[in-house]
Structures are given as C-alpha cells and as structure tokens.
Write an enzyme that holds these catalytic residues in place. Structure first.
Site, mmCIF file in Angstrom:
data_model
loop_
_atom_site.group_PDB
_atom_site.id
_atom_site.type_symbol
_atom_site.label_atom_id
_atom_site.label_comp_id
_atom_site.label_asym_id
_atom_site.label_seq_id
_atom_site.Cartn_x
_atom_site.Cartn_y
_atom_site.Cartn_z
ATOM 1 C CE1 TYR A 41 15.563 48.062 33.364
ATOM 2 C CE2 TYR A 41 13.693 47.797 34.825
ATOM 3 C CZ TYR A 41 14.248 47.687 33.563
ATOM 4 O OH TYR A 41 13.486 47.217 32.513
ATOM 5 C CE LYS A 77 21.226 35.767 25.235
ATOM 6 N NZ LYS A 77 20.550 34.777 24.391
ATOM 7 C CG ASP A 81 17.354 34.035 24.168
ATOM 8 O OD1 ASP A 81 17.581 33.453 25.254
ATOM 9 O OD2 ASP A 81 18.181 34.077 23.243
ATOM 10 C CG ASP A 132 10.161 45.937 33.291
ATOM 11 O OD1 ASP A 132 8.917 45.835 33.377
ATOM 12 O OD2 ASP A 132 10.735 46.996 32.992
ATOM 13 C CG ASP A 140 4.889 44.429 30.435
ATOM 14 O OD1 ASP A 140 4.787 44.554 31.673
ATOM 15 O OD2 ASP A 140 4.770 45.379 29.634
HETATM 16 MG MG MG Z 1 6.969 46.764 32.822
#
Ligand code: MG
Ligand code: NAI
Length: 350
Positions: A135, A185, A218, A242, A246
C-alpha cells in the site's frame, strides 16, 4: 497518580455514540485503578469539511501532538463527502504524521459469543505493517483508456520497515505464548517476500526464546479457520494483514467486536486507537451501535499508556457481560442500547 491526556475524535455517524459509551467505561476504570484521564474533544468530521473545506484545521496535527493518545470513533459519510476525501483528510494524515507503523488487532472470541466457527477458543493477535509494503502508493498508469493501457502498483519493502514491525511482533510474542507466525508468499514473490523471510530470520536471533513459524498467506488464511488454536501472534505485511484481520474479525463475531491500535512503539507521539468498523450511516443516531469494539480499543489504549491492570479489568468486564448475554445490542440479537451495554461493562468494573 498518573494522568493521561486523551484526544477524542468521535468523527462521523455512530462514532460519537461509541466514543461516549467508551468514556463511561474509561472513567470507571480510572476511578478504580487510580489514574486520571483528561479529554480534549475534537469534533472534526464530514460536517467540518462541508463548513470549512477541510476535515481538520491546518494545525490539526499539532493540536493532536499535545495528547498522549488518540481515541477515534469512525470517519466517513459518503453521502456528504467522498470517502477518499474524508479518509485522506483525517485518518491517513494522522497515521503518517505520527508514523504509526504498527496496526495491532486482537482477535478473540469473548465468552458467550458465538462466531461462525465451531472453534471453542479463538485468540490471535494480528500485527499488520501500517506504512509501506503493497500500500505504498508507488506506481502509475500509462496509455489510459487505450488497448495498450498499463497499470503498475509497486510494493515497497524497506529493511527499516520490515525489521521494526517484526521486532514489535517478537516483543508481543514475549508477552504472550512466545510463538510467532510470520506471513509471506515467498514462493511466488521472490524479491520482497524472500527479503521479509531473511529479515525474520535475522531479527529472530535476538529472540531465541520465541519460536517462529513461517506461513504463506493462503495457507495461514485456511489455518485461521481450520486450526486457529495453533496460532498466537501473527505478523504480516500491509495487504496480507489487511486480509487476515478481516477474517479474524469475522471469526470473533464481527465488526461489533473488532478493535485496533495504530501504534508508534517508540513513543514521543500519540498513538491512535479505534474500532475497525466505520460510521455505520444505516444505524447512526439511533443509539443501537455495539460499543464493545470501541471499549476494547480504549482498553488497548490504556495498556499502551501503561495502565495494564485497568486494561485487563475492562476486558474481563466485557467478557462477563457477553458471558451473561442478557445485555446485547441488536447486531448481537439483543435489544439493549449502546449506552446500556457500556453501563453493564462499567458495572462489572466496580
Ligand atoms: Mg480491511
Ligand atoms: P461500516 O463499518 O460503517 O458498516 C458496515 C455494516 O456494519 C453496517 O450495516 C453497520 O450498521 C454495521 N456496523 C458497523 N459497526 C457497527 C456497530 N458498532 N454496531 C452494530 N453494527 C455495526 O462500513 P461502511 O458502511 O462500509 O462504511 C460507512 C462509512 O464508514 C464510510 O464512509 C466508510 O469509509 C467509513 N469507514 C471508516 C472507517 C474508519 O474510520 N476507520 C473504517 C471503515 C469504514
């Protein structure tokens, strides 16, 4: 008696409702554990923007700098101000100005709360890098609108950035179960993520008492669901963190519970504590928002300020309220108001 200066940023929508609720609990904790909290309330919001053309005054950051911590409700009201404007006008400048590079989110299933999993226990601390990585905003587009259009978004990982977030993770692991999961990853992303793995290995040498396991994003996403009890402290880049947070929030029962801390562990600047949820325009003004995510965030704030007994007591009080299960807001299937839930938590504190 220790005293702390707290900047309150209720923001928009349910922000002021959940902040007011958390103050009931904070004041009770302060009383019981013998510290003082001096609040300064900044009513910066989308309404401020409509009135002044800015989300906060020009010297807003300097005003906030005088506080020891910031407690934020939620920012955004898309019908009044585009989200990109409100986010970039208030939240992001604060994170940037104070270099709040840690985004820590405790994901824990409180007693009596039924999450979507069959898991009996769920208790993971996710630590997300908050300033760079995927980001970073580096990139661009060329040949826009043509068949030759190209979009490039470059991840930026610096040794300073990766090392400091991992170090924070190891410090937290020391305070918990001494187990740390590092998320990458590196099989597919052979530059940035191999680099992350190398830095993990280097930092780990300073923490021989912490055991480190490396997971691919993953695989660990699946593990959150299938074997969450094998995880404790999880450190991840901006994007991976992020996504994982969630999943974590969902498993702990949803947005009504998800708390977060934006921290600069070096001190000298205020860190910022906020629920993960937004301003919830659909229920704002009705006094039915679940305040627990904000109360939990306030507890994280107390812990950061060194009031760890008060912080732990708030969490225990919240658990007792959820365990009893008779005072719940509508999102949890109850009929209590925001203020009633806060009062129940405050009552458990006495
Ligand atoms: Mg989020
Ligand atoms: P939201 O989190 O505000 O709401 C999503 C859904 O969850 C809604 O149905 C809402 O009623 C419910 N909900 C959220 N918090 C709740 C609570 N404490 N108790 C009970 N129900 C709750 O997300 P949405 O609708 O996408 O965004 C609304 C505004 O909030 C937007 O302007 C968005 O940009 C902003 N936002 C701000 C954040 C922040 O300040 N950190 C984070 C997320 C969104």
């Amino acid at each position: 008696m220790s005293g702390h200066k707290i900047a309150l940023l209720p923001g928009d929508g349910i922000g002021s409702e959940v902040i007011d609720a958390s103050l009931q609990v904070l004041d009770k904790a302060a009383q019981r554990f013998g510290f003082t909290l001096n609040y300064t309330r900044f009513d910066w919001s989308c309404d401020t923007y409509l009135r002044t053309g800015r989300m906060m005054p020009e010297d807003g950051i300097e005003q906030l700098r005088k506080s020891n911590s910031i407690l934020l409700g939620a920012v955004g009201w898309p019908q009044k101000v585009p989200d990109a404007v409100s986010l970039h006008g208030l939240l992001l400048p604060i994170r940037k100005a104070f270099d709040l590079y840690v985004n820590a989110r405790p994901h824990k299933l409180l007693a009596g709360v039924t999450g979507p999993l069959r898991a009996e226990a769920f208790d993971i601390l996710c630590i997300r890098e908050n300033t760079e990585g995927e980001y970073s905003g580096a990139g661009g587009r060329v040949h826009v609108g043509t068949p030759e259009e190209v979009a490039v978004e470059t991840s930026v990982f610096t040794r300073r950035g990766v090392e400091r977030i991992l170090r924070y993770g190891f410090e937290q692991a020391r305070k918990r179960s001494r187990r740390l999961a590092s998320v990458t990853k590196s099989n597919a992303q052979k530059h940035s993520m191999v680099f992350w793995d190398e830095v993990t290995e280097q930092v780990a040498r300073d923490y021989p008492d912490v055991s480190v396991t490396r997971y691919h994003i993953d695989a660990i996403a699946a593990r959150f669901v299938m074997q969450p009890e094998t995880l404790d402290v999880v450190v991840a880049s901006n994007l991976f963190g992020d996504i994982l947070t969630d999943i974590g929030a969902a498993i702990q029962g949803g947005l009504g519970f998800a708390a977060s801390a934006n921290v600069n562990p070096n001190g000298g600047v205020p860190s910022m504590f906020e629920p993960v949820h937004g301003s919830a325009p659909d229920i704002a003004g009705r006094g039915i928002a679940n305040p627990l995510a904000t109360i939990w965030s306030a507890a994280l704030m107390l812990d950061h300020l060194g009031e760890s007994a008060g912080a732990a007591a708030i969490l225990e009080a919240m658990s007792r309220v959820t365990a009893k299960g008779n005072v719940k807001t509508p999102d949890q299937g109850g009929r209590a108001t925001t203020s009633e839930v806060a009062a129940a938590v405050a009552a458990e504190l006495s």
